[in-house]
Every structure is written in C-alpha cells, then in structure tokens.
Motif scaffolding. Structure first.
Motif, PDB file in Angstrom:
ATOM      1  N   ARG A  24       0.527  -1.269  -0.159  1.00 24.76           N
ATOM      2  CA  ARG A  24       0.013  -0.059  -0.137  1.00 24.76           C
ATOM      3  C   ARG A  24       0.862   1.200  -0.061  1.00 24.76           C
ATOM      4  NH1 ARG A  24      -4.278  -0.968   3.923  1.00 24.76           N
ATOM      5  NH2 ARG A  24      -5.204  -1.881   2.096  1.00 24.76           N
ATOM      6  N   LEU A  29      -1.432   3.615  -2.551  1.00 23.93           N
ATOM      7  CA  LEU A  29      -2.839   3.118  -2.476  1.00 23.93           C
ATOM      8  C   LEU A  29      -3.593   3.668  -1.400  1.00 23.93           C
ATOM      9  CD1 LEU A  29      -2.368  -0.778  -3.792  1.00 23.93           C
ATOM     10  CD2 LEU A  29      -3.033   1.418  -5.282  1.00 23.93           C
ATOM     11  N   ASP A  30      -4.795   4.020  -1.640  1.00 26.59           N
ATOM     12  CA  ASP A  30      -5.819   4.154  -0.538  1.00 26.59           C
ATOM     13  C   ASP A  30      -6.177   2.978   0.054  1.00 26.59           C
ATOM     14  OD1 ASP A  30      -5.725   7.047  -0.743  1.00 26.59           O
ATOM     15  OD2 ASP A  30      -7.043   7.093  -2.328  1.00 26.59           O
ATOM     16  N   ALA A  31      -7.070   2.901   0.791  1.00 25.47           N
ATOM     17  CA  ALA A  31      -7.670   1.648   1.581  1.00 25.47           C
ATOM     18  C   ALA A  31      -8.292   0.792   0.788  1.00 25.47           C
ATOM     19  CB  ALA A  31      -8.590   2.259   2.699  1.00 25.47           C
ATOM     20  N   CYS A  32      -7.552   0.332  -0.619  1.00 30.33           N
ATOM     21  CA  CYS A  32      -8.113  -0.898  -1.195  1.00 30.33           C
ATOM     22  C   CYS A  32      -7.742  -2.060  -0.907  1.00 30.33           C
ATOM     23  CB  CYS A  32      -7.753  -0.311  -2.720  1.00 30.33           C
ATOM     24  SG  CYS A  32      -6.196  -0.469  -3.108  1.00 30.33           S
ATOM     25  N   ASP A  33      -8.341  -3.275  -1.294  1.00 28.08           N
ATOM     26  CA  ASP A  33      -7.933  -4.311  -1.231  1.00 28.08           C
ATOM     27  C   ASP A  33      -6.635  -4.920  -2.052  1.00 28.08           C
ATOM     28  OD1 ASP A  33      -7.318  -7.229  -1.227  1.00 28.08           O
ATOM     29  OD2 ASP A  33      -9.534  -7.711  -1.420  1.00 28.08           O
ATOM     30  N   VAL A  34      -5.439  -4.769  -1.405  1.00 27.53           N
ATOM     31  CA  VAL A  34      -4.123  -4.829  -2.042  1.00 27.53           C
ATOM     32  C   VAL A  34      -4.045  -6.018  -2.937  1.00 27.53           C
ATOM     33  CG1 VAL A  34      -1.651  -5.195  -1.647  1.00 27.53           C
ATOM     34  CG2 VAL A  34      -3.006  -3.477  -0.276  1.00 27.53           C
ATOM     35  N   SER A  36      -6.532  -7.879  -4.300  1.00 29.32           N
ATOM     36  CA  SER A  36      -7.389  -7.752  -5.462  1.00 29.32           C
ATOM     37  C   SER A  36      -6.663  -6.819  -6.356  1.00 29.32           C
ATOM     38  CB  SER A  36      -8.968  -7.540  -5.202  1.00 29.32           C
ATOM     39  OG  SER A  36      -9.359  -8.329  -4.324  1.00 29.32           O
ATOM     40  N   HIS A  37      -6.044  -5.704  -6.130  1.00 24.91           N
ATOM     41  CA  HIS A  37      -5.619  -4.855  -6.952  1.00 24.91           C
ATOM     42  C   HIS A  37      -4.274  -5.547  -7.691  1.00 24.91           C
ATOM     43  CE1 HIS A  37      -3.985  -0.926  -8.249  1.00 24.91           C
ATOM     44  NE2 HIS A  37      -2.755  -1.256  -7.948  1.00 24.91           N
ATOM     45  N   CYS A  38      -3.432  -6.090  -7.029  1.00 27.64           N
ATOM     46  CA  CYS A  38      -2.289  -6.924  -7.659  1.00 27.64           C
ATOM     47  C   CYS A  38      -2.710  -8.032  -8.622  1.00 27.64           C
ATOM     48  CB  CYS A  38      -1.284  -7.281  -6.506  1.00 27.64           C
ATOM     49  SG  CYS A  38      -0.337  -6.101  -5.606  1.00 27.64           S
ATOM     50  N   SER A  40      -5.601  -8.052 -10.194  1.00 22.40           N
ATOM     51  CA  SER A  40      -6.004  -7.304 -11.373  1.00 22.40           C
ATOM     52  C   SER A  40      -5.047  -7.002 -12.415  1.00 22.40           C
ATOM     53  CB  SER A  40      -6.958  -6.287 -11.140  1.00 22.40           C
ATOM     54  OG  SER A  40      -6.456  -4.919 -10.640  1.00 22.40           O
ATOM     55  N   LYS A  41      -3.971  -6.392 -11.796  1.00 24.75           N
ATOM     56  CA  LYS A  41      -2.670  -6.160 -12.563  1.00 24.75           C
ATOM     57  C   LYS A  41      -1.937  -7.359 -13.387  1.00 24.75           C
ATOM     58  CE  LYS A  41      -2.115  -1.717 -11.575  1.00 24.75           C
ATOM     59  NZ  LYS A  41      -2.156  -0.571 -12.713  1.00 24.75           N
TER      60      LYS A  41
END
Length: 80
Positions: A24, A29-34, A36-38, A40-41
């Motif tokens: 994060r 990143l803000d308070a997102c699901d790290v 899930s973010h990774c 999706s990348k």
C-alpha cells in the motif's frame, strides 16, 4: 509457458499483514484491497510475467509485483 502456471493459480495469491502495509505504501494506494489490486494487474493482458529463480515478476503500468513462486505470496510491489 511459465506464465500459464501463475495464471492457473491466481486464486492462491495472497500476502501477509506486513505485506499489505508495504505494498500500500510503495504503490501509494488508499484503503483498497491490495491483493485484488495486484491480481487485476497480473491478469491484465499487457502484464509481462516471468519467473526468475524462486520468484515470479509481473510488470505493468510502471509497477513490478514480486511473488514467491512456491507459495504465491506477494512479497512486494513497487513503482519502477
């Protein structure tokens, strides 16, 4: 191809509580699901995925994500 192994095991990708904080901060990143973010990348068709030694490396949008190849743990992610 090695890339297919990682993509076939996308559901196994995770990180530790310390990893969440580190990623994060590194990616600003803000308070997102790290995780899930990774994921999706990694799933993006433009992501360059390669295995070197004991790690997977995924590069896209000036971001490099490093995962342990055996446990699918996200070790770190940072801006290039």
């Amino acid at each position: 191809m090695d890339k297919e192994i990682l993509l076939a095991n996308i559901d196994k990708i995770h990180t530790t509580p310390l990893g969440i904080t580190r990623i994060r901060n590194n990616l600003q990143l803000d308070a997102c699901d790290v995780v899930s973010h990774c994921k999706s990348k990694i799933l993006d068709k433009n992501c360059r995925i390669y295995k070197q030694g004991k790690n997977w490396y995924c590069e896209i949008d000036s971001v490099r994500i490093t995962l342990n190849a055996r446990s699918y743990t996200i070790i770190t992610a940072y801006l290039l």
